[in-house]
Motif scaffolding. Structure first.
Motif, PDB file in Angstrom:
ATOM      1  N   ASN A 128     -45.004  12.270 -26.025  1.00  0.00           N
ATOM      2  CA  ASN A 128     -46.047  12.211 -25.112  1.00  0.00           C
ATOM      3  C   ASN A 128     -46.814  11.044 -25.626  1.00  0.00           C
ATOM      4  OD1 ASN A 128     -47.642  13.235 -23.397  1.00  0.00           O
ATOM      5  ND2 ASN A 128     -49.441  14.157 -24.019  1.00  0.00           N
ATOM      6  N   THR A 129     -46.532  10.605 -25.654  1.00  0.00           N
ATOM      7  CA  THR A 129     -47.038   8.678 -26.777  1.00  0.00           C
ATOM      8  C   THR A 129     -46.765   8.018 -25.808  1.00  0.00           C
ATOM      9  OG1 THR A 129     -45.179   8.414 -28.107  1.00  0.00           O
ATOM     10  CG2 THR A 129     -47.209   9.501 -29.058  1.00  0.00           C
ATOM     11  N   GLY A 130     -47.819   6.429 -26.353  1.00  0.00           N
ATOM     12  CA  GLY A 130     -47.354   5.120 -25.002  1.00  0.00           C
ATOM     13  C   GLY A 130     -48.150   5.368 -23.650  1.00  0.00           C
ATOM     14  N   GLY A 131     -47.241   5.182 -22.701  1.00  0.00           N
ATOM     15  CA  GLY A 131     -47.428   5.190 -21.038  1.00  0.00           C
ATOM     16  C   GLY A 131     -49.002   4.131 -21.292  1.00  0.00           C
ATOM     17  N   SER A 132     -49.681   3.683 -20.386  1.00  0.00           N
ATOM     18  CA  SER A 132     -50.248   3.215 -19.495  1.00  0.00           C
ATOM     19  C   SER A 132     -51.860   3.701 -19.785  1.00  0.00           C
ATOM     20  CB  SER A 132     -51.105   2.774 -18.372  1.00  0.00           C
ATOM     21  OG  SER A 132     -51.043   4.132 -17.665  1.00  0.00           O
ATOM     22  N   ARG A 138     -53.636  -5.075 -25.546  1.00  0.00           N
ATOM     23  CA  ARG A 138     -54.922  -5.702 -25.900  1.00  0.00           C
ATOM     24  C   ARG A 138     -54.890  -6.002 -27.021  1.00  0.00           C
ATOM     25  NH1 ARG A 138     -59.560  -2.242 -25.276  1.00  0.00           N
ATOM     26  NH2 ARG A 138     -58.464  -0.741 -25.690  1.00  0.00           N
ATOM     27  N   PHE A 139     -54.282  -5.195 -27.332  1.00  0.00           N
ATOM     28  CA  PHE A 139     -53.558  -5.854 -28.954  1.00  0.00           C
ATOM     29  C   PHE A 139     -52.561  -5.298 -29.652  1.00  0.00           C
ATOM     30  CE2 PHE A 139     -57.355  -1.779 -28.332  1.00  0.00           C
ATOM     31  CZ  PHE A 139     -57.889  -2.941 -28.452  1.00  0.00           C
ATOM     32  N   ALA A 140     -52.723  -6.404 -31.211  1.00  0.00           N
ATOM     33  CA  ALA A 140     -51.278  -5.994 -31.407  1.00  0.00           C
ATOM     34  C   ALA A 140     -50.885  -5.007 -32.129  1.00  0.00           C
ATOM     35  CB  ALA A 140     -51.218  -7.293 -32.503  1.00  0.00           C
ATOM     36  N   PRO A 141     -49.511  -4.954 -32.275  1.00  0.00           N
ATOM     37  CA  PRO A 141     -47.979  -5.322 -32.123  1.00  0.00           C
ATOM     38  C   PRO A 141     -48.011  -5.430 -30.856  1.00  0.00           C
ATOM     39  CG  PRO A 141     -47.655  -3.700 -32.880  1.00  0.00           C
ATOM     40  CD  PRO A 141     -49.277  -3.285 -33.381  1.00  0.00           C
ATOM     41  N   ASN A 191     -49.096   5.511  -4.132  1.00  0.00           N
ATOM     42  CA  ASN A 191     -50.652   6.454  -4.227  1.00  0.00           C
ATOM     43  C   ASN A 191     -51.364   6.088  -5.559  1.00  0.00           C
ATOM     44  OD1 ASN A 191     -51.026   7.897  -2.214  1.00  0.00           O
ATOM     45  ND2 ASN A 191     -48.909   8.852  -2.148  1.00  0.00           N
ATOM     46  N   TRP A 192     -52.451   6.240  -5.975  1.00  0.00           N
ATOM     47  CA  TRP A 192     -53.039   5.503  -7.535  1.00  0.00           C
ATOM     48  C   TRP A 192     -54.604   6.149  -7.513  1.00  0.00           C
ATOM     49  CZ3 TRP A 192     -57.419   3.999  -8.457  1.00  0.00           C
ATOM     50  CH2 TRP A 192     -57.633   3.467 -10.081  1.00  0.00           C
ATOM     51  N   ARG A 193     -54.587   6.911  -9.107  1.00  0.00           N
ATOM     52  CA  ARG A 193     -55.765   7.418  -9.307  1.00  0.00           C
ATOM     53  C   ARG A 193     -55.895   7.098 -10.441  1.00  0.00           C
ATOM     54  NH1 ARG A 193     -54.348  13.792 -10.177  1.00  0.00           N
ATOM     55  NH2 ARG A 193     -52.217  13.904 -11.288  1.00  0.00           N
ATOM     56  N   PRO A 194     -57.904   7.093 -10.188  1.00  0.00           N
ATOM     57  CA  PRO A 194     -58.509   6.937 -11.735  1.00  0.00           C
ATOM     58  C   PRO A 194     -58.504   7.931 -13.001  1.00  0.00           C
ATOM     59  CG  PRO A 194     -60.057   7.267 -10.359  1.00  0.00           C
ATOM     60  CD  PRO A 194     -58.741   7.323  -9.677  1.00  0.00           C
ATOM     61  N   GLY A 195     -58.339   7.425 -13.604  1.00  0.00           N
ATOM     62  CA  GLY A 195     -58.798   8.532 -14.865  1.00  0.00           C
ATOM     63  C   GLY A 195     -58.367   8.443 -16.595  1.00  0.00           C
ATOM     64  N   ARG A 196     -57.677   6.475 -16.273  1.00  0.00           N
ATOM     65  CA  ARG A 196     -57.652   6.273 -17.602  1.00  0.00           C
ATOM     66  C   ARG A 196     -58.452   5.612 -18.350  1.00  0.00           C
ATOM     67  NH1 ARG A 196     -54.433   5.121 -13.574  1.00  0.00           N
ATOM     68  NH2 ARG A 196     -52.910   5.341 -12.733  1.00  0.00           N
ATOM     69  N   THR A 197     -58.361   5.904 -19.759  1.00  0.00           N
ATOM     70  CA  THR A 197     -60.107   6.001 -20.662  1.00  0.00           C
ATOM     71  C   THR A 197     -58.525   4.649 -21.801  1.00  0.00           C
ATOM     72  OG1 THR A 197     -58.945   7.253 -22.128  1.00  0.00           O
ATOM     73  CG2 THR A 197     -60.737   7.789 -20.321  1.00  0.00           C
ATOM     74  N   ASP A 198     -59.445   3.672 -22.397  1.00  0.00           N
ATOM     75  CA  ASP A 198     -58.977   2.675 -23.160  1.00  0.00           C
ATOM     76  C   ASP A 198     -59.008   2.934 -24.905  1.00  0.00           C
ATOM     77  OD1 ASP A 198     -59.119   1.378 -20.582  1.00  0.00           O
ATOM     78  OD2 ASP A 198     -60.203   0.300 -20.623  1.00  0.00           O
ATOM     79  N   GLN A 199     -58.163   2.894 -25.152  1.00  0.00           N
ATOM     80  CA  GLN A 199     -58.048   2.974 -26.334  1.00  0.00           C
ATOM     81  C   GLN A 199     -59.335   1.761 -28.032  1.00  0.00           C
ATOM     82  OE1 GLN A 199     -57.240   5.138 -28.751  1.00  0.00           O
ATOM     83  NE2 GLN A 199     -55.992   5.942 -27.267  1.00  0.00           N
ATOM     84  N   PRO A 200     -59.606   2.131 -28.833  1.00  0.00           N
ATOM     85  CA  PRO A 200     -60.678   0.721 -28.968  1.00  0.00           C
ATOM     86  C   PRO A 200     -60.106   0.019 -29.858  1.00  0.00           C
ATOM     87  CG  PRO A 200     -61.101   2.235 -30.095  1.00  0.00           C
ATOM     88  CD  PRO A 200     -60.042   3.050 -28.771  1.00  0.00           C
ATOM     89  N   ASP A 201     -58.759   0.176 -30.306  1.00  0.00           N
ATOM     90  CA  ASP A 201     -58.204  -0.868 -31.112  1.00  0.00           C
ATOM     91  C   ASP A 201     -56.769  -0.638 -30.871  1.00  0.00           C
ATOM     92  OD1 ASP A 201     -57.283   1.779 -32.969  1.00  0.00           O
ATOM     93  OD2 ASP A 201     -59.223   1.274 -33.750  1.00  0.00           O
ATOM     94  N   GLY A 202     -55.421  -1.170 -32.020  1.00  0.00           N
ATOM     95  CA  GLY A 202     -54.049  -1.096 -31.518  1.00  0.00           C
ATOM     96  C   GLY A 202     -53.825   0.399 -32.785  1.00  0.00           C
ATOM     97  N   PRO A 206     -47.582   1.830 -28.958  1.00  0.00           N
ATOM     98  CA  PRO A 206     -46.359   1.762 -29.163  1.00  0.00           C
ATOM     99  C   PRO A 206     -45.200   0.850 -29.602  1.00  0.00           C
ATOM    100  CG  PRO A 206     -46.952   1.278 -26.610  1.00  0.00           C
ATOM    101  CD  PRO A 206     -47.635   1.450 -27.432  1.00  0.00           C
ATOM    102  N   PRO A 207     -44.220   1.798 -30.242  1.00  0.00           N
ATOM    103  CA  PRO A 207     -42.989   0.801 -30.949  1.00  0.00           C
ATOM    104  C   PRO A 207     -42.454  -0.011 -30.586  1.00  0.00           C
ATOM    105  CG  PRO A 207     -42.384   3.167 -30.964  1.00  0.00           C
ATOM    106  CD  PRO A 207     -43.731   3.145 -30.384  1.00  0.00           C
ATOM    107  N   ASP A 208     -42.531  -0.852 -30.350  1.00  0.00           N
ATOM    108  CA  ASP A 208     -41.258  -2.491 -29.706  1.00  0.00           C
ATOM    109  C   ASP A 208     -39.758  -1.418 -29.994  1.00  0.00           C
ATOM    110  OD1 ASP A 208     -40.308  -4.095 -28.470  1.00  0.00           O
ATOM    111  OD2 ASP A 208     -39.929  -5.619 -30.380  1.00  0.00           O
ATOM    112  N   GLY A 209     -39.087  -1.856 -28.673  1.00  0.00           N
ATOM    113  CA  GLY A 209     -38.702  -1.216 -28.260  1.00  0.00           C
ATOM    114  C   GLY A 209     -38.287  -0.085 -26.714  1.00  0.00           C
ATOM    115  N   ARG A 210     -38.723   0.276 -26.223  1.00  0.00           N
ATOM    116  CA  ARG A 210     -39.519   1.476 -25.513  1.00  0.00           C
ATOM    117  C   ARG A 210     -39.200   0.753 -23.699  1.00  0.00           C
ATOM    118  NH1 ARG A 210     -43.839   5.695 -27.365  1.00  0.00           N
ATOM    119  NH2 ARG A 210     -42.728   6.418 -29.053  1.00  0.00           N
ATOM    120  N   LEU A 211     -39.298  -0.740 -24.313  1.00  0.00           N
ATOM    121  CA  LEU A 211     -38.670  -1.648 -22.636  1.00  0.00           C
ATOM    122  C   LEU A 211     -37.433  -1.656 -22.117  1.00  0.00           C
ATOM    123  CD1 LEU A 211     -42.222  -3.467 -22.697  1.00  0.00           C
ATOM    124  CD2 LEU A 211     -41.934  -1.312 -21.220  1.00  0.00           C
TER     125      LEU A 211
END
Length: 352
Positions: A128-132, A138-141, A191-202, A206-211
């Motif tokens: 349950n990690t990663g995603g929008s 916005r941050f490295a890596p 269909n789109w709905r709001p509710g996402r929040t932003d992390q303050p840092d990186g 998520p790790p590289d290799g998931r795309l």
């Protein structure tokens, strides 16, 4: 000032009250995030302020704008918070701008879709990690991984909208931009709905290799999409987004558009996969395929895997002959993609 306000004559006050009573009959403008105005007695509170005001009461009413109407001042603009229709319009205006016509094939649409896709496609259902949610690109890596190269262009395009609508999270803005872009380029409603929040840092990038890696085959595709929770049909439907945009040599290493109309959403991608003959391109670059007819179009190994794999191919054939089925399945799968891992706390707005 208190003294001067108290000097208002009964006649003047009665006159102002009369004006408020007439103004109160005009319905108040409603916004999507606000509760509906009462059907009756909507102006009563203004009248009460004037009649019951004593001493500092009138001063309070004046300072808070309750007397703007009676004093001849234009009413303050209603708050823009949570007015997602305004954000949608701003995204549409961005896509229709002169600046957009100078970019790639004449539209920001494809890169906005790619931003929404890549910020969402890093989700892992097991952990349950990663995603929008979080907008951690916005941050490295995460911002620096190869699969996201060039997406700084899309993020910078949307920064002025974030300034205009500071109440919307980056993660909501990015995903909404992708949904609007699909629709603006002739695709289905997402269909789109709001509710996402932003992390303050990186810290939670998520790790590289998931795309997806365009240089690989069917098993890689399944590994990537199964990790998110998609099945084979949804994989093929989502791959149809390759009807849009092009690859850039300085970003992915690949080069060229998938279709003849890279800023129009359609099922042409599937038709081309089946109807064209695709040959391995002879060039100084990674393995990709070009169409025999014009040599102007390209497909990646992951694209060709959809027709080489016996379980994927029937869905390619289905979507090639039935564009409405493709639109319906894509809309559902893309909406799901944008919501992976998002802990929503509100219902889908009626006009989102």
């Amino acid at each position: 000032m208190f003294a001067s306000l108290r000097m208002l004559s009964r006649r003047a006050l009665a006159s102002q009250v009369s004006r408020v009573q007439s103004i109160a009959q005009v319905p108040l403008r409603q916004f999507s995030s606000e509760a509906a105005a009462p059907k009756s007695g909507g102006g009563g509170w203004k009248l009460a302020v004037l009649i019951g005001a004593a001493g500092g009461g009138l001063y309070y009413a004046k300072e808070n704008g309750y007397l703007d109407d009676v004093m001849g001042k234009a009413p303050a603009a209603a708050p823009k918070s949570h007015d997602y229709d305004q954000v949608r319009k701003a995204i549409s205006d961005l896509m229709a701008s002169d600046k957009a016509e100078e970019y790639d094939d004449g539209s920001f649409g494809p890169i906005l879709v790619r931003l929404a896709w890549h910020c969402s496609g890093s989700y892992d259902k097991a952990s349950n990690t990663g995603g929008s949610n979080g907008a951690t690109m916005r941050f490295a890596p995460e911002s620096d991984i190869g699969a996201n190269k060039g997406l700084d262009v899309a993020r910078k395009l949307l920064d002025p909208l974030k300034e205009e609508f500071p109440w919307i999270s980056y993660s909501d803005l990015w995903t909404l931009a992708g949904a609007v872009a699909i629709e603006e380029m002739g695709g289905p409603h997402i269909n789109w709905r709001p509710g996402r929040t932003d992390q303050p840092d990186g810290k939670n990038c998520p790790p590289d290799g998931r795309l997806p890696d365009g240089a690989k085959g069917a098993q890689h595709i399944r590994d990537i999409f199964y990790r998110m929770g998609f099945n084979d049909q949804e994989i093929v439907a989502l791959s149809g987004a390759h009807a849009l945009g092009r690859c850039h040599r300085d970003r992915s290493g690949f080069d060229g558009p998938w279709t003849n109309s890279p800023i129009t959403f359609s099922n042409e991608y599937f038709k081309l996969l089946l109807e064209e003959k695709w040959n391995k391109k002879k060039w100084n670059g990674p393995t990709q395929y070009e169409d025999k007819t014009s040599k102007a179009l390209m497909m990646l190994p992951t694209d060709m895997a959809l027709v080489w794999d016996k379980k994927f191919k029937p869905y390619v054939e289905l979507y090639a002959k039935d564009d409405q089925k493709f639109y319906d399945d894509f809309a559902k799968a893309f909406s799901t993609l944008l919501e992976l891992g998002v802990p929503f706390h509100e219902e889908l707005p009626a006009k989102a």
